[in-house]
Scaffold this active site. Structure first.
Site, mmCIF file in Angstrom:
data_model
loop_
_atom_site.group_PDB
_atom_site.id
_atom_site.type_symbol
_atom_site.label_atom_id
_atom_site.label_comp_id
_atom_site.label_asym_id
_atom_site.label_seq_id
_atom_site.Cartn_x
_atom_site.Cartn_y
_atom_site.Cartn_z
ATOM 1 N N ALA A 1 -31.155 29.923 -19.793
ATOM 2 C CA ALA A 1 -30.887 30.249 -18.401
ATOM 3 C C ALA A 1 -31.394 29.117 -17.498
ATOM 4 C CB ALA A 1 -31.553 31.573 -18.036
ATOM 5 N N GLU B 1 -36.160 12.948 -36.262
ATOM 6 C CA GLU B 1 -37.351 13.800 -36.335
ATOM 7 C C GLU B 1 -37.092 15.177 -35.744
ATOM 8 O OE1 GLU B 1 -40.305 11.806 -33.982
ATOM 9 O OE2 GLU B 1 -39.950 9.891 -34.996
ATOM 10 N N LYS C 1 -37.621 18.112 -33.186
ATOM 11 C CA LYS C 1 -38.148 18.213 -31.820
ATOM 12 C C LYS C 1 -38.967 19.499 -31.777
ATOM 13 C CE LYS C 1 -36.809 17.948 -26.963
ATOM 14 N NZ LYS C 1 -37.578 19.071 -26.463
ATOM 15 N N ARG D 1 -49.305 16.874 -20.369
ATOM 16 C CA ARG D 1 -48.374 15.908 -19.794
ATOM 17 C C ARG D 1 -48.417 15.941 -18.272
ATOM 18 N NH1 ARG D 1 -42.007 15.841 -21.139
ATOM 19 N NH2 ARG D 1 -41.988 17.807 -20.010
ATOM 20 N N GLU E 1 -47.261 17.132 -29.987
ATOM 21 C CA GLU E 1 -46.937 18.454 -29.478
ATOM 22 C C GLU E 1 -47.970 19.464 -29.996
ATOM 23 O OE1 GLU E 1 -44.396 18.015 -27.567
ATOM 24 O OE2 GLU E 1 -43.359 19.926 -27.280
ATOM 25 N N LYS F 1 -29.979 18.586 -28.855
ATOM 26 C CA LYS F 1 -30.429 19.964 -28.669
ATOM 27 C C LYS F 1 -29.752 20.906 -29.660
ATOM 28 C CE LYS F 1 -32.593 21.384 -25.286
ATOM 29 N NZ LYS F 1 -34.030 21.701 -25.127
ATOM 30 N N CYS G 1 -35.942 64.426 -43.343
ATOM 31 C CA CYS G 1 -35.995 65.746 -43.970
ATOM 32 C C CYS G 1 -37.005 66.682 -43.315
ATOM 33 C CB CYS G 1 -36.314 65.597 -45.456
ATOM 34 S SG CYS G 1 -38.003 65.064 -45.750
ATOM 35 N N CYS H 1 -37.067 62.451 -50.693
ATOM 36 C CA CYS H 1 -36.526 62.656 -49.351
ATOM 37 C C CYS H 1 -35.094 62.142 -49.304
ATOM 38 C CB CYS H 1 -37.398 61.928 -48.339
ATOM 39 S SG CYS H 1 -36.646 61.736 -46.737
HETATM 40 S S1 IVH Z 1 -40.934 11.458 -28.421
HETATM 41 C C1 IVH Z 1 -41.170 9.139 -24.203
HETATM 42 N N1 IVH Z 1 -40.754 13.000 -30.448
HETATM 43 O O1 IVH Z 1 -39.988 16.834 -26.339
HETATM 44 C C2 IVH Z 1 -40.972 10.513 -24.742
HETATM 45 N N2 IVH Z 1 -41.000 14.005 -28.323
HETATM 46 O O2 IVH Z 1 -38.093 17.185 -24.130
HETATM 47 C C3 IVH Z 1 -41.250 10.459 -26.163
HETATM 48 N N3 IVH Z 1 -41.110 16.451 -28.365
HETATM 49 O O3 IVH Z 1 -41.935 15.362 -23.881
HETATM 50 C C4 IVH Z 1 -41.227 11.769 -26.764
HETATM 51 N N4 IVH Z 1 -40.929 16.654 -30.554
HETATM 52 O O4 IVH Z 1 -43.093 16.873 -25.610
HETATM 53 C C5 IVH Z 1 -40.889 12.955 -29.135
HETATM 54 N N5 IVH Z 1 -40.592 14.230 -32.389
HETATM 55 C C6 IVH Z 1 -40.741 14.183 -31.069
HETATM 56 C C7 IVH Z 1 -40.879 15.341 -30.263
HETATM 57 C C8 IVH Z 1 -40.995 15.199 -28.887
HETATM 58 C C9 IVH Z 1 -41.076 17.289 -29.405
HETATM 59 C C10 IVH Z 1 -41.231 16.863 -26.971
HETATM 60 C C11 IVH Z 1 -42.140 16.021 -26.146
HETATM 61 C C12 IVH Z 1 -41.268 15.505 -25.065
HETATM 62 C C13 IVH Z 1 -40.234 16.560 -24.988
HETATM 63 C C14 IVH Z 1 -38.978 16.126 -24.273
#
Ligand code: IVH
Length: 713
Positions: free
Chosen positions: A47, A123, A125, A146, A180, A330, A427, A446
């Site tokens: 949303a 990688e 996310k 952050r 993270e 995404k 039952c 049962c």
């Molecule tokens: S690299 C300069 N690698 O996703 C930014 N970020 O939506 C470099 N995140 O702010 C980020 N997994 O908090 C990177 N493998 C990954 C990640 C990752 C999760 C997060 C991170 C970033 C956000 C952006």
């Protein structure tokens, strides 16, 4: 290019005029502020995304009317504060939503730097919160959120609760590690159990849990989180040699250093970062990570693709919001907020009374979710769920949807407590509440009708003419109260029933007589032992060869069967103890209790070092190598069977495969060695062909296993 998982951005919110725009900006800013402050937002990710894209679209059309407080183009939607400056801004990532957008992105990066990128890091996310961990001389000195990207909040108080960020590194170096902080599913469950036990509202999902916990001070209880590093950079005090390495090494090599220093990363997980040589190879790894997502013990919301070589990253540089050398692919949202309309209580075959959440239908990851599992009554209490609650629902891939938690801050006060049943809803008998899973006091009695019908089913005892209606009739007439009673039925008794003439009676009696000769695997399956279905029953029957050996097996011996771990072994032992009188009566009625072609396992030697088959110490639990034409083969059957196999159900085909020494499976994977493809075989055939797996027709297969075919009936 390989096809990528179907991912599409949900349609942007439609903003009609300036007033709607102002309102949208206010809503988005409020949501962003709440999200980054406490992890609580009235909007789920989808949303928020839709709203943000609607705002961006309106701004593109009305550039002169962009509001100063618009969340577009700002890290963290312009929310959040903090007073610890970042030495290098902590940026966000640009998103792509399809393979095509990804290709366009990699191509534009390569155009910008004027050469091909020689290596890409792909990688997971991680779905948590970005933090910077500062190490000085190898000691963890500061943990910073952050914030707005330029400055963050000092959350060093949380240090001891974050697994994966050691107090001391393997070397006394000075540097900043970024990554993270998240809660694994297990940590999330533990956190909510602790919170509700202390009268606090539960977190709606693991991400909110991590956000709330990271900022919390002075809590009466401790909850854990996990850190996953994804980057490292020099600080003012970093030794010049290390600073140079951090700046000049490929990203993947920097991450190897991070691991070497003792910091946790995704490297040890199923979705470990991997370097691929060409942009064309990126989608295949994306697909692998996406496919692994439903089974991961932590949340990911996408895949990050990064140019690996330092020179490429340096040349690409960064914009004000995001770097140009990385992008987030995404994945569809797996969590949505909906309303808990009610709780249903269903009684299973074994008498377990299981609650199930009834939800206002919500579309998640391509399907409409109306029900979600709630494990047991204690689960409802622990989560503090109330009827009418807005709840966070999780559904990913083929896993059964689950209610994560209520979104407690959206409560209106009109929510009602969930009512627990006081008698068995099936039952009306009492309920045994001594364990977490409630059960009807009558246990499987049962569900006589359900359990006898199941036992008589095609894949179990295959008693023709004994459908549910007939079973209901038998139970109502007092002739059957469990499976063994079936074998005591007389012609006279059956003739007293409605719609039972001489012929149907004789046919039914003959079918019941025939059922006595079914192999043990079918008889065992018919018992409905909790935790065992058709294929597990076959494995157990083949492993032990007869019921006596199964009954004599303790939990340890049961673990010799492939797929049975400690917990399942204990359940099976307990279930069999409960079923002992029934099994005795089946034996007395003359029901077969042996598995054709199987030999019982060798008894353990007196010194406990294993059997007499030459297996060395520690090898006693190993399955003996199967004999037969399919020994060692992993077989998948697809499409319609013809010829000698025409009449066989899928279950019978699987039985055949296993009798001939093979292992049956329903899906094609790298481990599959043979595909039996009948008419109309579709995607499994294609996949097998792609993987170079041997494919045979039903006729060819029938010839291979001719000696093992069931006698034609
Ligand atoms: S690299 C300069 N690698 O996703 C930014 N970020 O939506 C470099 N995140 O702010 C980020 N997994 O908090 C990177 N493998 C990954 C990640 C990752 C999760 C997060 C991170 C970033 C956000 C952006």
């Amino acid at each position: 290019m390989t096809t990528s998982p179907a991912v599409s951005a949900a349609p942007a919110a439609v903003i009609a005029d300036a007033a709607a725009y102002a309102e949208a900006v206010a809503t988005a800013s409020r949501a962003a502020a709440a999200y980054y402050a406490t992890g609580e937002s009235a909007l789920d990710d989808d949303a928020y995304d839709r709203l943000a894209r609607g705002i961006a679209a309106w701004e593109a059309a009305h550039p002169e009317e962009v509001a100063a407080d618009s969340p577009t183009g700002k890290v963290a939607g312009g929310a959040a504060v903090g007073d610890v400056p970042h030495t290098v801004p902590m940026l966000s990532l640009d998103n792509v939503f399809s393979a095509e957008q990804l290709t366009a992105w990699t191509a534009s990066l390569e155009r910008r730097i004027g050469r091909t990128v020689a290596a890409w890091s792909v990688e997971p996310k991680l779905d948590g919160l970005a933090v910077a961990a500062r190490y000085e001389d190898g000691r963890l000195t500061r943990l910073i959120t952050r914030g707005d990207g330029t400055a963050g909040e000092d959350v060093s108080h949380a240090v001891g609760t974050v697994i994966g960020l050691p107090d001391a590194l393997a070397e006394p170096v000075t540097l900043e590690i970024r990554g993270e902080v998240l809660m694994t599913q297990e940590q999330f469950e533990q956190a909510n159990a602790a919170r509700t036990a202390h009268g606090a509202a539960p977190f709606a999902n693991p991400r909110n849990g991590a956000a709330g916990t990271l900022r919390a001070r002075d809590r009466a209880y401790r909850v854990e989180m996990t850190f996953f590093g994804y980057g490292a950079l020099a600080l003012p005090g970093t030794a010049p040699g290390l600073a140079a390495r951090l700046a000049e090494l490929p990203h993947s090599a920097v991450m190897a250093e991070v691991v070497r220093l003792g910091v946790h990363t995704a490297a040890t997980t199923e979705v470990a970062p991997r370097v691929v040589a060409a942009a064309e190879d990126v989608p295949a790894r994306i697909e692998e990570i996406a496919a692994a997502r439903p089974g991961l013990p932590f949340g990911i919301d996408g895949i990050v693709v990064k140019a690996d070589p330092a020179a490429d990253r340096a040349e690409a540089g960064s914009g004000s919001r995001a770097p140009r050398w990385a992008v987030a692919y995404k994945l569809p949202a797996v969590e949505k907020v909906t309303t808990l309309l009610g709780v249903e209580w269903n009684v299973g075959r074994t008498g377990v009374i299981a609650p199930r959440a009834v939800l206002e239908p919500v579309e998640i990851d391509g399907s409409t979710v109306t029900y979600a599992t709630l494990h047991n009554p204690a689960d409802i209490t622990r989560r503090d769920l109330r009827i009418g609650d807005r709840v966070m629902v999780h559904k990913s891939g083929d896993i059964i949807p689950r209610v994560e938690a209520p979104v407690a801050h959206l409560r209106t006060g009109a929510e009602r407590a969930v009512e627990f049943p006081s008698v068995c809803p099936q039952c009306g008998s009492g309920i045994d509440t001594s364990e977490q899973r409630w059960r009807c006091e009558r246990g499987r009695d049962c569900r006589v009708v359900a359990s006898v019908s199941y036992a008589a089913g095609r894949d179990q005892l295959d008693i023709e003419g004994l459908g549910t209606t007939r079973v209901v009739q038998l139970v109502d007439a007092g002739l059957v109260s469990d499976l063994a009673d079936l074998f005591l039925l007389t012609r006279e008794q059956l003739l007293t029933l409605d719609r039972m003439g001489g012929t149907s009676t004789d046919n039914l009696l003959a079918a019941i007589e025939g059922a006595k000769g079914r192999p043990l695997s079918r008889v065992f399956c018919a018992l409905g032992v909790r935790g065992t279905g058709r294929s597990m029953s076959r494995r157990i029957a083949r492993h032990f060869a007869d019921m006596e050996h199964i009954r004599a097996a303790d939990a340890e011996a049961l673990q010799g069967v492939e797929g049975i771990g400690a917990e399942k072994a204990r359940t099976v032992v307990a279930e069999l103890a409960g079923l002992a009188p029934l099994i005795d009566r089946l034996v007395a009625a003359g029901v077969n209790m042996t598995e054709p072609g199987a030999t019982p396992p060798a008894p353990p030697a007196a010194d406990g070092t294993g059997g007499t088959d030459g297996g060395g110490p520690g090898e006693e639990a190993r399955e003996p190598a199967a004999a037969g034409p399919l020994a060692g083969a992993a077989v998948v059957v697809t499409g319609a069977m013809t010829g000698a196999l025409e009449k066989l159900s899928r279950n019978q085909m699987n039985e055949l495969v296993e009798r001939a020494g093979g292992r049956s499976s329903s899906s094609v994977s790298k481990r599959t060695t043979l595909l039996v493809a009948g008419e109309g075989a579709g995607s499994k055939r294609e996949k097998a062909a792609q993987l170079g797996i041997r494919i045979v027709t039903p006729d060819e297969f029938a010839a291979t296993v001719a000696d093992f075919l069931p006698p034609a009936s």
